[in-house]
Design a protein around this motif. Structure first.
Motif, PDB file in Angstrom:
ATOM      1  N   THR A 139       1.087 -24.018  44.958  1.00 50.88           N
ATOM      2  CA  THR A 139       1.489 -22.834  45.718  1.00 50.88           C
ATOM      3  C   THR A 139       0.679 -21.626  45.261  1.00 50.88           C
ATOM      4  O   THR A 139       0.055 -21.637  44.201  1.00 50.88           O
ATOM      5  CB  THR A 139       2.981 -22.515  45.515  1.00 50.88           C
ATOM      6  N   GLY A 142       0.935 -18.534  43.620  1.00 54.85           N
ATOM      7  CA  GLY A 142       1.865 -17.839  42.728  1.00 54.85           C
ATOM      8  C   GLY A 142       3.267 -18.436  42.833  1.00 54.85           C
ATOM      9  O   GLY A 142       3.431 -19.644  42.982  1.00 54.85           O
ATOM     10  N   GLU A 143       4.273 -17.579  42.760  1.00 60.44           N
ATOM     11  CA  GLU A 143       5.664 -18.034  42.766  1.00 60.44           C
ATOM     12  C   GLU A 143       6.243 -17.977  44.176  1.00 60.44           C
ATOM     13  O   GLU A 143       7.452 -18.010  44.366  1.00 60.44           O
ATOM     14  CB  GLU A 143       6.507 -17.137  41.842  1.00 60.44           C
ATOM     15  N   THR A 144       5.394 -17.840  45.180  1.00 58.88           N
ATOM     16  CA  THR A 144       5.882 -17.540  46.533  1.00 58.88           C
ATOM     17  C   THR A 144       6.483 -18.750  47.230  1.00 58.88           C
ATOM     18  O   THR A 144       7.225 -18.593  48.181  1.00 58.88           O
ATOM     19  CB  THR A 144       4.724 -17.052  47.426  1.00 58.88           C
ATOM     20  N   GLY A 145       6.123 -19.961  46.822  1.00 61.92           N
ATOM     21  CA  GLY A 145       6.547 -21.129  47.581  1.00 61.92           C
ATOM     22  C   GLY A 145       5.632 -21.421  48.759  1.00 61.92           C
ATOM     23  O   GLY A 145       5.789 -22.422  49.452  1.00 61.92           O
ATOM     24  N   GLU A 146       4.652 -20.542  49.000  1.00 61.02           N
ATOM     25  CA  GLU A 146       3.683 -20.772  50.081  1.00 61.02           C
ATOM     26  C   GLU A 146       2.528 -21.622  49.548  1.00 61.02           C
ATOM     27  O   GLU A 146       2.080 -21.426  48.418  1.00 61.02           O
ATOM     28  CB  GLU A 146       3.106 -19.446  50.578  1.00 61.02           C
ATOM     29  N   ARG A 166      -0.879 -14.569  52.129  1.00 61.51           N
ATOM     30  CA  ARG A 166       0.099 -15.274  51.269  1.00 61.51           C
ATOM     31  C   ARG A 166      -0.346 -16.688  50.909  1.00 61.51           C
ATOM     32  O   ARG A 166       0.384 -17.400  50.250  1.00 61.51           O
ATOM     33  CB  ARG A 166       1.505 -15.339  51.904  1.00 61.51           C
ATOM     34  N   HIS A 167      -1.519 -17.117  51.324  1.00 60.27           N
ATOM     35  CA  HIS A 167      -1.953 -18.491  51.051  1.00 60.27           C
ATOM     36  C   HIS A 167      -3.188 -18.564  50.151  1.00 60.27           C
ATOM     37  O   HIS A 167      -3.882 -19.562  50.136  1.00 60.27           O
ATOM     38  CB  HIS A 167      -2.212 -19.240  52.359  1.00 60.27           C
TER      39      HIS A 167
END
Ligand SMILES: [Zn+2]
Length: 249
Positions: free
Chosen positions: A178, A180-184, A225-226
């Motif tokens: 992913t 970072g911690e975003t889950g994306e 975000r990716h």
């Protein structure tokens, strides 16, 4: 098709790719036989010098394509892991577009400013077998010190003789990573490798980080975000870390 990018040169490059990419390369896996014709066609271009720089275990040639004769030396290699073909397609499309199309943002004399060396598919045996490792079962990217693989020796010889200012070690990555911690999902991740266990930053590593910032800025329009930042833990046996230690960004 891409949505329009606010940065005009980036938008122009995306439009050129839409029109001029090689359809046959735009797929989930690439073997040597899938790219050999494209490489041969590129090699016929007046601006390109093509050299066989070594052979894989099986005897399949490893080819380097060179454009330009400028003082800034760039070296890019792809598919060191046989099951990671994305960048092979990307560099071949890129060279084709670079040499056949007008890029609005590029100095017309760019070939006197840089020398660009590209090794598409460093591990053709892994590509053939769709494996990360080479035909000896060795992960080439853990062979930078021992140099037990012919493919790893080719890469290290190229680094020693070309002395690149900027080196691009082009991989795919595990799709479960992913940003970072975003889950994306991290569709792409960047790494300016450490060259020492304490991970200090010298001028070359700073330049790598600055270059990454430019690239991330250009593509974040399409991949908000990716975009990930790859783990920079020092890896003694890996090529990126050892090449960074030569002073290359
Ligand atoms: Zn890889």
């Amino acid at each position: 098709m891409h949505t329009a990018h606010p940065h005009v040169p980036a938008n122009a490059i995306a439009s050129l790719w839409d029109k001029h990419h090689t359809d046959n390369l735009n797929r989930a896996h690439l073997r040597f036989s899938d790219i050999s014709q494209v490489v041969e066609q590129l090699a016929q271009h007046d601006a390109i010098t093509s050299s066989v720089v070594g052979h894989a275990c099986s005897g399949t040639p490893i080819t380097r394509l060179t454009v330009g004769s400028g003082p800034l030396i760039l070296l890019a290699w792809t598919q060191m892991h046989g099951d990671e073909p994305t960048a092979t397609a990307a560099v071949l499309d890129w060279l084709h577009i670079l040499l056949t199309q007008q890029l609005p943002s590029l100095d017309t004399n760019w070939q006197s400013l840089v020398t660009l060396h590209v090794i598409p598919m460093l591990n053709p045996d892994g590509a053939e077998n769709r494996t990360r490792v080479n035909a000896q079962g060795i992960d080439i990217n853990r062979d930078a010190k021992a140099l037990q693989t012919p493919e790893g020796r080719v890469l290290w010889e190229q680094v020693q003789s070309l002395k690149p200012d900027v080196a691009f070690n082009l991989h795919d990555q595990n799709p479960y990573y992913t940003a970072g911690e975003t889950g994306e999902t991290a569709t792409i991740a960047f790494l300016a490798p450490a060259f020492h266990v304490d991970k200090h930053v010298d001028a070359a590593r700073l330049r790598a980080k600055q270059l990454i910032a430019c690239m991330a800025d250009a593509i974040q329009h399409w991949l908000p975000r990716h975009i990930g930042r790859y783990d920079d833990t020092y890896s003694l046996r890996s090529f990126g870390d050892n090449i960074a230690a030569t002073g290359a960004s």
